[in-house]
Design a protein around this motif. Sequence first.
Motif, PDB file in Angstrom:
ATOM      1  N   GLU A 129       0.828  -1.203   0.000  1.00  0.00           N
ATOM      2  CA  GLU A 129       0.000   0.000   0.000  1.00  0.00           C
ATOM      3  C   GLU A 129       0.863   1.254   0.000  1.00  0.00           C
ATOM      4  N   ARG A 130       2.021   1.174   0.650  1.00  0.00           N
ATOM      5  CA  ARG A 130       2.878   2.358   0.706  1.00  0.00           C
ATOM      6  C   ARG A 130       3.499   2.694  -0.640  1.00  0.00           C
ATOM      7  N   ILE A 131       3.514   1.733  -1.565  1.00  0.00           N
ATOM      8  CA  ILE A 131       4.110   2.005  -2.875  1.00  0.00           C
ATOM      9  C   ILE A 131       3.176   2.831  -3.749  1.00  0.00           C
ATOM     10  N   ARG A 132       1.876   2.856  -3.392  1.00  0.00           N
ATOM     11  CA  ARG A 132       0.904   3.605  -4.204  1.00  0.00           C
ATOM     12  C   ARG A 132       1.279   5.085  -4.344  1.00  0.00           C
ATOM     13  N   PRO A 133       1.579   5.779  -3.232  1.00  0.00           N
ATOM     14  CA  PRO A 133       1.959   7.203  -3.383  1.00  0.00           C
ATOM     15  C   PRO A 133       3.207   7.390  -4.253  1.00  0.00           C
ATOM     16  N   ASN A 134       4.154   6.438  -4.175  1.00  0.00           N
ATOM     17  CA  ASN A 134       5.352   6.541  -5.002  1.00  0.00           C
ATOM     18  C   ASN A 134       5.012   6.443  -6.482  1.00  0.00           C
ATOM     19  N   VAL A 135       4.118   5.503  -6.832  1.00  0.00           N
ATOM     20  CA  VAL A 135       3.700   5.363  -8.229  1.00  0.00           C
ATOM     21  C   VAL A 135       2.991   6.630  -8.693  1.00  0.00           C
TER      22      VAL A 135
END
Length: 794
Positions: A307-313
Amino acid sequence: MEGTVIFSSLEYYHFNLLYIFLTILFSVGSCIAGVEISRRVKEGNGNKQKTLILGSLFLGLTFGLTYFFVAASVDLPFTVANFPLYMVSYYVLVSAASYMALSMAQFNVSKKIHYIAVSIVITLSIVIADSVGFYILFNELIKVTPIFLVVTILLTLGTSLSLFRFLIQITNEQFSEVAYKWKFFGCCAAGMGLAGIPYIVLVSLVDFQSFNEAAAEPYLFLSPFIFVIGANLLLMLVPDIYGDQILLRSTTSVQSLFNHNPLAVFSIDLSGKIIDVNEQAEALTGYSKNELLTMTIRDFFTGSKKERIRPNVSSIVNGVTTNIETQIHKKSGEKVFVRITATRTIMTGKLIGVYGIVEDITESKNSKKTIEYLAYHDELTGLPNRRMVKQIMKKQCRQNSAYDILIIDFDRFKRINDSFGHSFGDQLLVEVGEKLEHISKGKITLLARLSGDEFLILTEKRNGKELSKIIVEYFKNPMSINGIDLVLSASIGIASYPEHSTNMDELHLYADLAMCESKTKGGNCWTKYQTEFSTVSESKLSLEHDLRKAIENQDLVVYYQPKYNLNNSVITGAEALLRWNHPDHGFISPGVFIPIAEETKLIVPLERDVILKVCKQLAQWKKQKIELDRVSINLSIESIFQEDFIDYILKILKKYDIKGSALEFEITERIVMRNEEYVNSTLQKMRNLGIEISIDDFGTGYSSLSYLHKLHVDVLKIDQSFISNIAMNKAIISAVLSMAKSLDLKVIAEGVETKEQLEMLQLLGCEVAQGFYFSRPVPTDQFEELMQPGLAVS
C-alpha cells in the motif's frame, strides 16, 4: 502611358520564363537558408534572439529579391516610382512572417490548434504581402476575381501547413544522411510552392483575359494554379514520408534501448500494470515474461509496503519523482534492493504510462552498510568503538542524565600478546569482550572497545563501583584460550558525570587517570577519580612547553616510510612521518605529542615545519638525482583553514625550486564534514599546483560513500584496520578498489605487515602499499639506502 515601362519580350502568356526560373531558384535558396537559420537558432548556445532577428531580416531580403524577379517577369506596365515602396512593404511583411515561423519552429508543436493558427497567420502574411505589393505596382490594372482569390488563399494555406510542418520536423530532428536528402527535396518543393504563390495572387487581382494576347489561348491564365497545385502535392508528401522515417528510426532506437539495456526495464500503464519487460527484468525478478505481463508493480511488495508504494507510483506518474530506492521480492522470495529510474511516456501530449529502469543495488547497499557499521563498531569484537562512545556520551549530556564511565585496561596483556602472537591476542580480546557483555548485561548503557586491550563501560545508574568490583573479581579466575589457561586481571578507572566534570573529553581523561592510578597500585583493582590525579595534566603542560620549543628550534625529525609498487616491488613514493627525540624522555610517540599539538593549536606550525623539511629534502634529492614520484604529508583541518595556506605552499615550492607534482597531502574523512565547499575549493587549488590529495584511513568514516564523488581527491588509502583482518574484509576492499577504479582514483593499502596480506592485495588488484612488511619509517640516510637499485622487496 507616361512614366511607365512596358516589357515586350513575351515568351509564355504574360510571363518571362527566364525570370520565372530565377524566381524559383531564389525561392528554393531562401527555403534552404531558412532551414539552416532555424537549426542554428535551435542548436545555438549564444544569443538566440539575436540570431532569430538577423535570420528573419536576411530571409526578408532573399525573398524580396525573389519578388523582384516576379515583378520583372510579368509583361504588364507598372509605375517605376512605386517600385521602391513595393519592395520595402514586401520586405517588412515577409521579415515579420519569417520571424514568427522561425520562432514557432523551435518547438515541437503538439496541439493542432496552434499548428493551424500559425499556418493561417503565415498564409495571411503571404497573401497580404503579395496583394499590397501588386496593388502598389499595378494599381491601374487591379480587378479582383473573387473565385480565384478564394482558390489562391486555400492553395497558400495548404502550402503553409505543409511548409510549417516540414520546418518543425527538420528543425527538431537530429541530422542524418536521410535528413539531408529530405531537407534538399523539401526545400525544392517548398521553394517551388512559394515561388508560384505570387503568380496566382497576381492572376486573382489582374484580369489577364482583357488583354488581346490572351484571346487566342483563354485558359493559359490557369497555368500558375496548376504549377502551385503540383508543388503543393510534392510538399505535402515530404512531411508524411520524412515523418514516417523519423518515427521508424525513433521506434527502432527505443526498442533497441529497451531490449538491449543492461539493466531491467519495465513498461507500465497508468494503473501500474506491467505491459512490457526486457530479458534483464526476467533475470532480476525470477519471473518469466508471460508471468510478469499478468502482474502489477505492487506485486513485488508484501504487507503494508504494497500500500505504501501507491503514493510513489502516483508521484512518478505526476512527474514529481524520478528516482526511488526500495526493496522488492523476487519470485524465490529473496529480497533485493533496487534503484528505479522512472521516465514518463507521453504521446501527442498525453501521458500513457511510465518506463522504469531498475538496477539491482543490493551489493553496493550491503557494502555501504558494512562500511558504515565499521565506522561505529570495533572490527575485531563487534563492540561499539570510540566514535560511538562520543555520540552516546553527547546524548547523555543533552539529557543531563547522571552516569559513570569505566575505563578497563587488562594487566599483562602486552606480555601475553608478545608471547603467543597477535592472532592469539585477538582471540583473547574477543573472549574478553564477550565476558564483559555477559557480566554487565542489563546493568549498563554501553560497552565499547577503545583500542588494544582498553574497554569502556557507560552506566546510567551510578553503580560504577559495584560493577567494577564484579569485573575485578570475575577476571581473577583463569581463562582458557586454545587449551591455554591464563589469568588476565583488570585495572579500572571510574569518573562520574556531572560530579567530576560536565565536559566529555575531561570525563574520559579523568577515568583514564584513575585507571592509570589502578595500574600504579599493581593492577587487579578499581579506582575512582580524585582531583590529585590531575598532577598528570601538569606533566602534560610541561610536554606542551617542550613541544613548542622543539618546533621553534626545528628539533623534530622527519622519517620516511616507503610506498611500494606491488607489480614490480619498486619504491614509488614515501610518507613523511614526524619523530620527536626528547632530550630527557627519549623518543616520544606521535600518538602522544600530535594530540597535544592539536589541542594547543601547535598543529599548524608543526605541519608547516614538516612541509618545509620535506621540500628541502626533495630539493637535495633532486641535486643528487635520486628519483621519487611523490612524498605524502599528513594535513589537518586547521592547516587547510589557514587563509595564507596556499600562499605558504607557493612560497616553499618557489624557495626550493620544486614542482607541486612532487607532493601529496593526506587528509582524513573528518575534514570533509566541515565546510565542504571551502575545503573542496582549497583542495582544488592544491591540485591545480600539481599536488595530489589522498583520503587517509578511508572507510573508517561514515561519510565515505556519500561524499567521495563530490571531493577533489586523487588517492584513497585503505585503512590498516581493514588490512589487519584482510580475509574477513576481502569483499569491502574489493568494493573500494572497484569504486576507486570507476572514479579514476588511485588506491594505496597501508599497514601491510604479513606476506599473506600482500598476496591477497595483489590478488584483489591493489597496486601500491606500505607497511612494516616492507619497512618501518626510517631516517633520511636509511631511506636513501632503500632507494638504491637492487634493494626492491621480494
